[in-house]
Design an enzyme around this catalytic site. Structure first.
Site, short mmCIF file in Angstrom:
data_model
loop_
_atom_site.label_atom_id
_atom_site.label_comp_id
_atom_site.label_asym_id
_atom_site.label_seq_id
_atom_site.Cartn_x
_atom_site.Cartn_y
_atom_site.Cartn_z
N ASP A 8 0.87 -1.37 -0.16
CA ASP A 8 -0.08 -0.16 0.00
C ASP A 8 0.91 1.23 -0.04
OD1 ASP A 8 -2.25 1.56 0.72
OD2 ASP A 8 -1.46 1.90 2.82
N ASP A 10 -0.23 5.37 0.57
CA ASP A 10 -0.41 6.12 1.63
C ASP A 10 -0.64 5.75 3.12
OD1 ASP A 10 -0.77 8.70 0.00
OD2 ASP A 10 -2.38 7.54 -0.92
C1 XBP Z 1 -5.09 6.30 0.10
C2 XBP Z 1 -6.35 7.03 -0.43
C3 XBP Z 1 -6.10 7.91 -1.30
C4 XBP Z 1 -5.26 9.06 -0.89
C5 XBP Z 1 -5.58 10.39 -2.11
O1 XBP Z 1 -4.89 5.36 -0.61
O2 XBP Z 1 -7.42 6.58 -0.19
O3 XBP Z 1 -7.27 8.36 -1.54
O4 XBP Z 1 -5.67 9.77 0.19
O5 XBP Z 1 -5.20 9.84 -3.26
P1 XBP Z 1 -3.93 3.84 -0.33
P2 XBP Z 1 -5.99 10.28 -4.77
O6 XBP Z 1 -3.70 3.70 1.37
O7 XBP Z 1 -4.40 2.78 -1.03
O8 XBP Z 1 -2.64 4.09 -0.74
O9 XBP Z 1 -6.40 11.72 -4.34
O10 XBP Z 1 -5.06 10.21 -5.74
O11 XBP Z 1 -7.12 9.32 -4.46
#
Ligand code: XBP
Length: 256
Positions: A8, A10
């Protein structure tokens, strides 16, 4: 037999939400002349919704000052999301978001052992490009056997789509991979396709109940505080440690 680690982004690779995406959303609001600001606590609530555009639409559904027509909301969300992603890239390229402790070391363990690396995220591809380009250099993709982002998997976690695609692309079975996550939605997404998960708690997801995790703890950069316990001598979570957790679970499954 562990053949790949699926990462993953973020919260797991870096603490991108509070000081990255949130700040970038607020800059986008200011630039577009929208009088909204998301503080740290409120953004934590909004993280129940995966995906930046989806998060914006969810917030608008609760605001009296959002456009009435759904079509206008969708258009505004697209505009704000585009702006947000440009500001996010700027923040990343400014060097403000570092990889979390233990991440680079675990990448190195995998590359050395021939265990493949993959990205399985619901964030946009551009955000991943910025983050990993910044930290691993412009050839970062050569280190990854698969990179699956929001563009490939539009159904966001907890939907398992991104993990299904990762398994298909790598041509591996669930028991041959381990997912690295921080948030409940990610754990559910991986669990839905029988992938075991190592959870490194993050700022917004500090002490969750992860009944289905292979292991969970505060940081890959430390052997302390993990459940099940890491080896006594562990300074960080190594590939060897993950394999040990994986074997232990497989052993428990056989015994039951
Ligand atoms: C995290 C998310 C993302 C980010 C923003 O995804 O939910 O929405 O907060 O990114 P993960 P975008 O934990 O799977 O990495 O604005 O590009 O959606």
């Amino acid at each position: 037999m562990l053949k790949a680690l699926l990462w993953d982004v973020d919260g797991t690779l870096a603490e991108t939400e509070r000081d990255g995406h949130r700040v970038a959303f607020n800059r986008a609001f200011a630039t577009a002349g929208v009088p909204w600001r998301w503080d740290e606590a409120y953004y934590g609530e909004l993280l129940q919704v995966s995906g930046g555009r989806e998060r914006l639409l969810h917030d608008m559904s609760r605001r009296a000052d959002a456009p009435d027509a759904q079509q206008e909301r969708v258009a505004l969300a697209a505009q704000l999301h585009g702006l947000k992603n440009s500001f996010y890239e700027e923040i990343v390229r400014g060097g403000e978001l570092r990889l979390r402790a233990g991440v680079s070391e675990l990448f190195a363990d995998c590359l050395q052992a021939g265990v493949r690396l993959a990205i399985a995220t619901t964030t946009s591809g551009g955000n991943v490009e910025a983050l990993l380009g910044q930290h691993l250099g412009s050839a970062w993709r050569s280190q990854f056997a698969a990179v699956l982002c929001a563009e490939e998997a539009p159904r966001k976690k907890p939907d398992p789509q991104v993990y299904q695609l990762a398994l298909a692309q790598l041509q591996l079975r669930p028991q041959e991979v381990v997912a690295m996550e921080d948030a409940p939605a990610g754990v559910m997404a991986a669990g839905a396709v029988d992938i075991k998960v190592v959870v490194a708690h993050s700022y917004y997801f500090p002490a969750p109940a992860y009944g289905r995790a292979l292991a969970s703890g505060p940081s890959l950069g430390s052997g302390a505080g993990w459940q099940p316990r890491a080896a006594v001598s562990a300074q960080r979570i190594t590939l060897e440690q993950i394999v040990r957790w994986q074997k232990r679970t497989a052993g428990e499954r056989r015994a039951s």
